[in-house]
Scaffold this active site. Structure first.
Site, PDB file in Angstrom:
ATOM      1  N   HIS A  90       0.859  -1.183   0.000  1.00 61.02           N
ATOM      2  CA  HIS A  90       0.000   0.000   0.000  1.00 61.02           C
ATOM      3  C   HIS A  90       0.895   1.233   0.000  1.00 61.02           C
ATOM      4  O   HIS A  90       1.862   1.296   0.765  1.00 61.02           O
ATOM      5  CB  HIS A  90      -0.913  -0.006   1.231  1.00 61.02           C
ATOM      6  CG  HIS A  90      -1.889   1.129   1.216  1.00 61.02           C
ATOM      7  ND1 HIS A  90      -2.993   1.159   0.387  1.00 61.02           N
ATOM      8  CD2 HIS A  90      -1.916   2.295   1.911  1.00 61.02           C
ATOM      9  CE1 HIS A  90      -3.659   2.284   0.576  1.00 61.02           C
ATOM     10  NE2 HIS A  90      -3.020   2.993   1.497  1.00 61.02           N
TER      11      HIS A  90
ATOM     12  N   GLU B  86       8.890   0.863  -3.071  1.00 61.48           N
ATOM     13  CA  GLU B  86       8.042  -0.342  -3.102  1.00 61.48           C
ATOM     14  C   GLU B  86       8.786  -1.476  -3.788  1.00 61.48           C
ATOM     15  O   GLU B  86       8.715  -2.641  -3.367  1.00 61.48           O
ATOM     16  CB  GLU B  86       6.724  -0.066  -3.846  1.00 61.48           C
ATOM     17  CG  GLU B  86       5.797   0.908  -3.157  1.00 61.48           C
ATOM     18  CD  GLU B  86       4.505   1.113  -3.935  1.00 61.48           C
ATOM     19  OE1 GLU B  86       4.008   0.180  -4.564  1.00 61.48           O
ATOM     20  OE2 GLU B  86       3.977   2.250  -3.908  1.00 61.48           O
TER      21      GLU B  86
HETATM   22  C1  GAR Z   1       1.457   0.734  -6.349  1.00 59.11           C
HETATM   23  O1  GAR Z   1       1.877   2.024  -6.034  1.00 59.11           O
HETATM   24  C2  GAR Z   1       0.753   0.107  -5.153  1.00 59.11           C
HETATM   25  O2  GAR Z   1       1.288   0.525  -3.931  1.00 59.11           O
HETATM   26  C3  GAR Z   1      -0.641   0.618  -5.329  1.00 59.11           C
HETATM   27  O3  GAR Z   1      -0.881   0.592  -6.703  1.00 59.11           O
HETATM   28  C4  GAR Z   1       0.355   0.749  -7.394  1.00 59.11           C
HETATM   29  C5  GAR Z   1       0.469  -0.379  -8.376  1.00 59.11           C
HETATM   30  O4  GAR Z   1       1.578  -0.211  -9.204  1.00 59.11           O
HETATM   31  N1  GAR Z   1      -1.574  -0.185  -4.613  1.00 59.11           N
HETATM   32  C6  GAR Z   1      -2.654   0.286  -4.016  1.00 59.11           C
HETATM   33  O5  GAR Z   1      -2.978   1.440  -4.052  1.00 59.11           O
HETATM   34  C7  GAR Z   1      -3.483  -0.759  -3.306  1.00 59.11           C
HETATM   35  N2  GAR Z   1      -4.397  -0.149  -2.416  1.00 59.11           N
HETATM   36  P1  GAR Z   1       2.126  -1.415 -10.060  1.00 59.11           P
HETATM   37  O6  GAR Z   1       0.926  -2.018 -10.810  1.00 59.11           O
HETATM   38  O7  GAR Z   1       3.093  -0.785 -11.012  1.00 59.11           O
HETATM   39  O8  GAR Z   1       2.768  -2.398  -9.133  1.00 59.11           O
END
Ligand code: GAR
Length: 208
Positions: free
Chosen positions: A109, A174
């Site tokens: 998150h 992340e």
């Molecule tokens: C990421 O920033 C993740 O933390 C967020 O969506 C993005 C996905 O990026 N997740 C949330 O907001 C979940 N509540 P990605 O598809 O490039 O991994």
């Protein structure tokens, strides 16, 4: 060899970071499948190019959350996951689904939980005048964006930051903490005590 199943909804950059780390670090695990609720998720192509099984369970084809989650659970179960990784999977899971894979589901998150659960975390952090922001990997429980915290990364909020600049800074972190957390699950080195996750080998659960 453990099975990792990754759920995505879009770009899948966290999924890619996990796939790459699993190979370059030689985990005792394989990415058994990447499953998306959207057929146009860009991350699916990355998985397919690497010979990883993919599946799509389109939420729009179901009458309600329960029906969607039942089919999603059936598909995921088919890949026998030891670890189920939510990587930008933008669907709220039902308590039944969470129970079925209890203790095996991780989520990332883009905030320092328990602050800013839900959507638009970066905008809300900037508007609140936060001086730090970050990302959290946590064990998924039935309550949205809650659950025992596995690892957090902290970044500064800089003057002039926009949602785009802050989210890019957080996303880069992340990509460091999520593979690490998944590896810990594979290695079985995490223990939950009174709702708090401990790394039994004493590795740092904070990236600053
Ligand atoms: C990421 O920033 C993740 O933390 C967020 O969506 C993005 C996905 O990026 N997740 C949330 O907001 C979940 N509540 P990605 O598809 O490039 O991994």
């Amino acid at each position: 060899m453990k099975n990792i199943v990754i759920l995505i909804s879009g770009r899948g950059s966290n999924m890619q970071a996990i796939v790459r780390a699993s190979v370059s670090e030689g985990w005792n695990a394989r990415i058994a499948a990447v499953v998306s609720n959207r057929s146009d998720a860009a991350g699916l192509a990355f998985a397919q190019e690497r010979g990883i099984a993919t599946a799509v369970v389109d939420h729009k084809g179901f009458d309600g959350r329960e029906a969607f989650d039942a089919e999603l659970a059936r598909v995921v179960e088919g890949f026998a996951p030891d670890v189920l990784v939510l990587a930008g999977f933008m669907r709220i899971l039902t308590p039944d689904f969470v129970k079925r894979f209890e203790g095996r589901i991780l989520n990332v998150h883009p905030s320092l939980l328990p602050a800013f659960t839900g959507l638009h975390t970066h905008r809300r952090a900037i508007e609140a005048g936060c001086k730090v922001a970050g990302a959290t990997v946590h064990v998924v429980t039935a309550e949205l964006d809650h659950g025992p915290i596995v690892i957090q990364a902290v970044v500064p909020v800089l003057p002039g930051d926009t949602e785009a600049t802050l989210s890019a800074r957080v996303l880069a972190r992340e990509h460091v903490i999520y593979p690490r957390a998944v590896r810990w699950m594979v290695e079985g080195v995490l223990r939950v005590q009174d709702g708090v996750v401990l790394h039994t080998g004493g590795e740092s659960q904070l990236l600053v």
